[in-house]
Design a protein around this motif. Structure first.
Motif, PDB file in Angstrom:
ATOM      1  N   ASN A 161      39.431  35.642 -35.324  1.00 18.05           N
ATOM      2  CA  ASN A 161      38.301  36.471 -34.938  1.00 18.05           C
ATOM      3  C   ASN A 161      37.889  37.257 -36.417  1.00 18.05           C
ATOM      4  OD1 ASN A 161      38.315  35.996 -32.424  1.00 18.05           O
ATOM      5  ND2 ASN A 161      39.882  37.541 -31.831  1.00 18.05           N
ATOM      6  N   LEU A 162      38.709  37.631 -37.237  1.00 20.65           N
ATOM      7  CA  LEU A 162      38.418  38.215 -38.541  1.00 20.65           C
ATOM      8  C   LEU A 162      37.636  37.124 -39.298  1.00 20.65           C
ATOM      9  CD1 LEU A 162      38.636  40.337 -40.282  1.00 20.65           C
ATOM     10  CD2 LEU A 162      40.862  39.470 -41.074  1.00 20.65           C
ATOM     11  N   ALA A 163      38.100  35.827 -39.578  1.00 21.11           N
ATOM     12  CA  ALA A 163      37.478  34.826 -40.194  1.00 21.11           C
ATOM     13  C   ALA A 163      35.986  34.570 -39.735  1.00 21.11           C
ATOM     14  CB  ALA A 163      38.149  33.845 -40.296  1.00 21.11           C
ATOM     15  N   ARG A 164      35.939  34.533 -38.382  1.00 19.71           N
ATOM     16  CA  ARG A 164      34.556  34.267 -37.832  1.00 19.71           C
ATOM     17  C   ARG A 164      33.709  35.601 -37.988  1.00 19.71           C
ATOM     18  NH1 ARG A 164      35.921  33.636 -33.054  1.00 19.71           N
ATOM     19  NH2 ARG A 164      36.199  31.368 -33.011  1.00 19.71           N
ATOM     20  N   ALA A 165      33.987  36.788 -37.824  1.00 20.09           N
ATOM     21  CA  ALA A 165      33.264  37.804 -38.450  1.00 20.09           C
ATOM     22  C   ALA A 165      33.030  37.846 -40.047  1.00 20.09           C
ATOM     23  CB  ALA A 165      33.934  39.164 -38.195  1.00 20.09           C
ATOM     24  N   GLN A 166      33.934  37.479 -40.763  1.00 18.16           N
ATOM     25  CA  GLN A 166      33.497  37.512 -42.250  1.00 18.16           C
ATOM     26  C   GLN A 166      32.470  36.208 -42.493  1.00 18.16           C
ATOM     27  OE1 GLN A 166      37.440  36.823 -43.947  1.00 18.16           O
ATOM     28  NE2 GLN A 166      37.713  39.107 -43.931  1.00 18.16           N
ATOM     29  N   ARG A 167      32.573  35.322 -41.800  1.00 18.15           N
ATOM     30  CA  ARG A 167      31.628  33.874 -42.013  1.00 18.15           C
ATOM     31  C   ARG A 167      30.351  34.376 -41.499  1.00 18.15           C
ATOM     32  NH1 ARG A 167      28.737  31.437 -38.168  1.00 18.15           N
ATOM     33  NH2 ARG A 167      30.583  31.293 -36.701  1.00 18.15           N
ATOM     34  N   GLU A 171      27.056  34.415 -44.027  1.00 26.29           N
ATOM     35  CA  GLU A 171      25.916  33.727 -43.527  1.00 26.29           C
ATOM     36  C   GLU A 171      24.668  34.547 -43.637  1.00 26.29           C
ATOM     37  OE1 GLU A 171      24.713  30.625 -39.962  1.00 26.29           O
ATOM     38  OE2 GLU A 171      26.287  31.877 -39.621  1.00 26.29           O
ATOM     39  N   GLN A 172      24.562  35.604 -42.928  1.00 21.48           N
ATOM     40  CA  GLN A 172      23.534  36.480 -43.085  1.00 21.48           C
ATOM     41  C   GLN A 172      23.341  36.856 -44.592  1.00 21.48           C
ATOM     42  OE1 GLN A 172      24.459  39.471 -40.681  1.00 21.48           O
ATOM     43  NE2 GLN A 172      24.055  38.486 -38.725  1.00 21.48           N
ATOM     44  N   ASP A 173      24.092  37.095 -45.298  1.00 22.69           N
ATOM     45  CA  ASP A 173      23.736  37.814 -46.641  1.00 22.69           C
ATOM     46  C   ASP A 173      23.271  36.485 -47.577  1.00 22.69           C
ATOM     47  OD1 ASP A 173      24.271  39.630 -49.137  1.00 22.69           O
ATOM     48  OD2 ASP A 173      25.379  37.915 -49.723  1.00 22.69           O
ATOM     49  N   PHE A 174      23.614  35.241 -47.201  1.00 20.11           N
ATOM     50  CA  PHE A 174      23.459  34.086 -47.864  1.00 20.11           C
ATOM     51  C   PHE A 174      21.860  33.631 -47.708  1.00 20.11           C
ATOM     52  CE2 PHE A 174      22.822  29.174 -48.075  1.00 20.11           C
ATOM     53  CZ  PHE A 174      22.984  29.276 -49.219  1.00 20.11           C
ATOM     54  N   LYS A 175      21.555  33.886 -46.119  1.00 18.50           N
ATOM     55  CA  LYS A 175      19.936  33.560 -45.752  1.00 18.50           C
ATOM     56  C   LYS A 175      19.058  34.538 -46.617  1.00 18.50           C
ATOM     57  CE  LYS A 175      21.062  31.601 -41.446  1.00 18.50           C
ATOM     58  NZ  LYS A 175      21.039  31.639 -40.065  1.00 18.50           N
ATOM     59  N   ARG A 176      19.478  35.869 -46.616  1.00 22.56           N
ATOM     60  CA  ARG A 176      18.552  36.814 -47.095  1.00 22.56           C
ATOM     61  C   ARG A 176      18.459  36.534 -48.732  1.00 22.56           C
ATOM     62  NH1 ARG A 176      21.237  40.831 -45.817  1.00 22.56           N
ATOM     63  NH2 ARG A 176      22.697  41.136 -47.450  1.00 22.56           N
ATOM     64  N   VAL A 177      19.576  36.359 -49.503  1.00 26.39           N
ATOM     65  CA  VAL A 177      19.380  36.173 -51.200  1.00 26.39           C
ATOM     66  C   VAL A 177      18.601  34.636 -51.235  1.00 26.39           C
ATOM     67  CG1 VAL A 177      20.714  35.400 -53.065  1.00 26.39           C
ATOM     68  CG2 VAL A 177      21.491  37.443 -51.510  1.00 26.39           C
ATOM     69  N   LYS A 178      18.926  33.810 -50.237  1.00 24.56           N
ATOM     70  CA  LYS A 178      18.109  32.378 -50.514  1.00 24.56           C
ATOM     71  C   LYS A 178      16.670  32.805 -50.358  1.00 24.56           C
ATOM     72  CE  LYS A 178      17.998  27.872 -48.609  1.00 24.56           C
ATOM     73  NZ  LYS A 178      18.309  26.854 -47.504  1.00 24.56           N
ATOM     74  N   SER A 197      30.221  32.855 -51.524  1.00 27.53           N
ATOM     75  CA  SER A 197      30.975  33.387 -50.489  1.00 27.53           C
ATOM     76  C   SER A 197      30.737  32.970 -48.913  1.00 27.53           C
ATOM     77  CB  SER A 197      30.316  34.896 -50.328  1.00 27.53           C
ATOM     78  OG  SER A 197      30.544  35.565 -51.605  1.00 27.53           O
ATOM     79  N   TYR A 198      29.613  32.510 -48.890  1.00 29.38           N
ATOM     80  CA  TYR A 198      29.438  31.670 -47.315  1.00 29.38           C
ATOM     81  C   TYR A 198      30.171  30.612 -47.180  1.00 29.38           C
ATOM     82  CZ  TYR A 198      27.369  29.205 -43.672  1.00 29.38           C
ATOM     83  OH  TYR A 198      26.858  28.344 -42.517  1.00 29.38           O
ATOM     84  N   ASP A 199      30.472  29.735 -48.334  1.00 29.58           N
ATOM     85  CA  ASP A 199      31.101  28.663 -48.132  1.00 29.58           C
ATOM     86  C   ASP A 199      32.601  28.958 -48.024  1.00 29.58           C
ATOM     87  OD1 ASP A 199      29.082  26.995 -48.532  1.00 29.58           O
ATOM     88  OD2 ASP A 199      29.320  26.475 -50.501  1.00 29.58           O
ATOM     89  N   SER A 200      33.292  29.912 -48.577  1.00 26.83           N
ATOM     90  CA  SER A 200      34.241  30.418 -48.485  1.00 26.83           C
ATOM     91  C   SER A 200      34.725  31.054 -47.093  1.00 26.83           C
ATOM     92  CB  SER A 200      34.798  31.525 -49.519  1.00 26.83           C
ATOM     93  OG  SER A 200      36.058  32.103 -49.396  1.00 26.83           O
ATOM     94  N   ALA A 201      33.710  31.660 -46.499  1.00 27.16           N
ATOM     95  CA  ALA A 201      34.005  32.287 -45.031  1.00 27.16           C
ATOM     96  C   ALA A 201      33.852  31.060 -44.118  1.00 27.16           C
ATOM     97  CB  ALA A 201      32.909  33.331 -44.778  1.00 27.16           C
ATOM     98  N   VAL A 202      33.307  30.224 -44.483  1.00 25.35           N
ATOM     99  CA  VAL A 202      33.247  28.931 -43.429  1.00 25.35           C
ATOM    100  C   VAL A 202      34.659  28.070 -43.456  1.00 25.35           C
ATOM    101  CG1 VAL A 202      32.326  26.769 -42.990  1.00 25.35           C
ATOM    102  CG2 VAL A 202      30.958  28.531 -43.538  1.00 25.35           C
ATOM    103  N   ALA A 203      35.108  28.172 -44.714  1.00 28.63           N
ATOM    104  CA  ALA A 203      36.476  27.292 -44.782  1.00 28.63           C
ATOM    105  C   ALA A 203      37.564  28.381 -44.096  1.00 28.63           C
ATOM    106  CB  ALA A 203      36.649  27.324 -46.259  1.00 28.63           C
ATOM    107  N   ASN A 204      37.450  29.605 -44.543  1.00 29.92           N
ATOM    108  CA  ASN A 204      38.641  30.574 -43.807  1.00 29.92           C
ATOM    109  C   ASN A 204      38.494  30.411 -42.170  1.00 29.92           C
ATOM    110  OD1 ASN A 204      39.393  31.547 -46.380  1.00 29.92           O
ATOM    111  ND2 ASN A 204      38.134  33.039 -46.265  1.00 29.92           N
ATOM    112  N   GLU A 205      37.343  30.267 -41.804  1.00 34.72           N
ATOM    113  CA  GLU A 205      37.123  30.193 -40.250  1.00 34.72           C
ATOM    114  C   GLU A 205      37.747  28.799 -39.561  1.00 34.72           C
ATOM    115  OE1 GLU A 205      33.881  30.548 -36.653  1.00 34.72           O
ATOM    116  OE2 GLU A 205      33.441  29.852 -38.861  1.00 34.72           O
ATOM    117  N   ALA A 206      37.632  27.866 -40.441  1.00 35.97           N
ATOM    118  CA  ALA A 206      38.141  26.391 -40.082  1.00 35.97           C
ATOM    119  C   ALA A 206      39.851  26.626 -40.031  1.00 35.97           C
ATOM    120  CB  ALA A 206      37.808  25.432 -40.995  1.00 35.97           C
ATOM    121  N   ARG A 207      40.306  27.234 -41.208  1.00 36.27           N
ATOM    122  CA  ARG A 207      41.716  27.387 -41.389  1.00 36.27           C
ATOM    123  C   ARG A 207      42.264  28.393 -40.390  1.00 36.27           C
ATOM    124  NH1 ARG A 207      41.588  28.146 -46.146  1.00 36.27           N
ATOM    125  NH2 ARG A 207      41.307  30.678 -46.412  1.00 36.27           N
TER     126      ARG A 207
END
Length: 410
Positions: A161-167, A171-178, A197-207
């Protein structure tokens, strides 16, 4: 005294039966050397001779001739009717090409025989089956304490659940910066930081998701189920013991799939592999068809034997693991004189068959039999020959023989 010619009447029984006719052949023979003897009337019927010396000539000779002729015709007609009407079926024996088999002993094995071991650590709470119990596939046989495994699942769920929230936040931060980077508001370095940061959050969620799956798997290991239907043959643990991963819990086997393991002399291995046919021989003449046969490609140097495995049909009930049986392996073909099984007469220790000879006479012939070939063929080792005519119903043949013998005695 005048010597009279000898009158001879001959009934050719075999010839008349073959031609389907009834008749007599008569001829007179003058024998100049037959001096000092009265003329002889000779009658031959089926190799049985009746003779009568008749002194005198003329009317006496004619009268005797008529009487003998009438008697001959009656005996031929009676013999022909007796020969043609047998109250049972017969068959002629012949030599057939049959398979040659060699018998070797083998042991029945269960294809599915295994020991169930623990896949997680924990204290054993329940053992639901014991030795000799039948277990259906999927039934629970052992249950472990699952407190630690449940706690691990809860922890893994929170981590996920924590990893999903971080992801989601990354994701939202990456879309705004993009969007800002596309308009030239932010620098390239800020864009790269947001993407990392977004790629790291996706990997943490998968782990975290993988960790939760592993925790749930460990929780499922606290319930041990039977992998197939079968019988328990050994129990290795007791209630209250702490089991570790890899520790044996219970051993069992299934009766649904069985096979036979036989060690055959190496000189027969080539012929057995070439024929690739075998059957299992049980008591009382019963056999089991083998579905497949596997000859090992190597021999035991100590015993000079080759191991052969014979697969049995699914669900066979006549055998069980550990039973010693005989396996008949085909090693080629040979010729054998066979007789139908129903034509064999057994009288105590006597084995025989009712044979009809060339004169259509019936008698019981003792025989020595061997192996069974096919569905109804029994090998004849001695007592009969190819072409012999035998009765297919020994009971009817015995009754017929008894009546015939009794009428002859009368």
């Amino acid at each position: 005294m005048q010597h009279l010619p000898m009158a001879r009447f001959t009934v050719c029984h075999k010839q008349l039966l073959a031609n389907g006719q009834t008749g007599l052949r008569w001829h007179c023979v003058k024998n100049p050397n037959n001096r000092g003897h009265a003329p002889c009337l000779l009658l031959e019927i089926s190799n049985i001779r009746f003779s009568e010396f008749v002194p005198g000539t003329g009317e006496i000779m004619k009268l005797l001739t008529r009487k003998l002729l009438t008697a001959a015709l009656m005996m031929v007609a009676s013999a022909g009717a007796q020969a043609a009407e047998l109250p049972f079926e017969t068959t002629r024996l012949a030599v057939h090409k049959v398979e040659r088999y060699r018998l070797f002993e083998g042991t029945v094995e269960a294809v599915n025989k295994s020991t169930v071991s623990a896949q997680t650590s924990g204290r054993i709470l329940a053992i639901n089956f014991d030795v000799d119990d039948f277990v259906k596939a999927g039934e629970i046989i052992v249950r472990f304490s699952d407190r630690e495994q449940k706690a691990a699942v809860m922890q893994a769920e929170n981590t996920l659940n924590l990893a999903r929230a971080q992801r989601i936040a990354a994701e939202q931060d990456f879309k705004r910066v993009k969007k800002l980077f596309a308009s030239g508001t932010v620098s390239r370095a800020r864009y790269d930081t947001a993407k990392s940061s977004y790629d790291s959050a996706v990997a943490n969620e998968a782990r975290a998701a993988a960790a939760l799956k592993q925790a749930r798997e460990q929780l499922s290991y606290t319930i041990v189920r039977a992998p197939y239907s079968g019988f328990v043959v050994e129990r290795h643990v007791e209630i209250g013991e702490v089991a570790n991963p890899g520790q044996p819990l219970m051993t069992g086997f299934s009766l649904e799939k069985l096979r036979i393991r036989a060690d055959v002399p190496e000189q027969y291995a080539r012929a057995i592999r070439k024929a690739n046919r075998a059957r299992v021989v049980l008591g009382e003449g019963k056999t089991i068809k083998v579905t497949s046969l596997t000859v090992f490609p190597f021999a035991d140097p100590k015993s000079n034997t080759v191991t052969v495995r014979l697969a049995l049909p699914d669900g066979v009930k006549e055998v069980f693991p550990g039973l010693l049986v005989k396996a008949a392996f085909s090693t080629g073909t040979t010729e054998a004189l066979t007789i139908p099984a129903r034509a064999i007469a057994r009288r105590g220790e006597l084995t025989g068959a009712y044979v009809i000879d060339s004169d259509n006479r019936l008698h019981l012939q003792q025989i020595r039999i061997g192996r069974k070939y096919g569905k109804d063929g029994i090998e004849v080792l001695s007592g009969l020959a190819a072409g012999d005519r035998v009765a297919l119903d020994p009971l009817k043949a015995a009754i017929y023989l008894k009546k015939s013998t009794g009428s002859e005695n009368e």
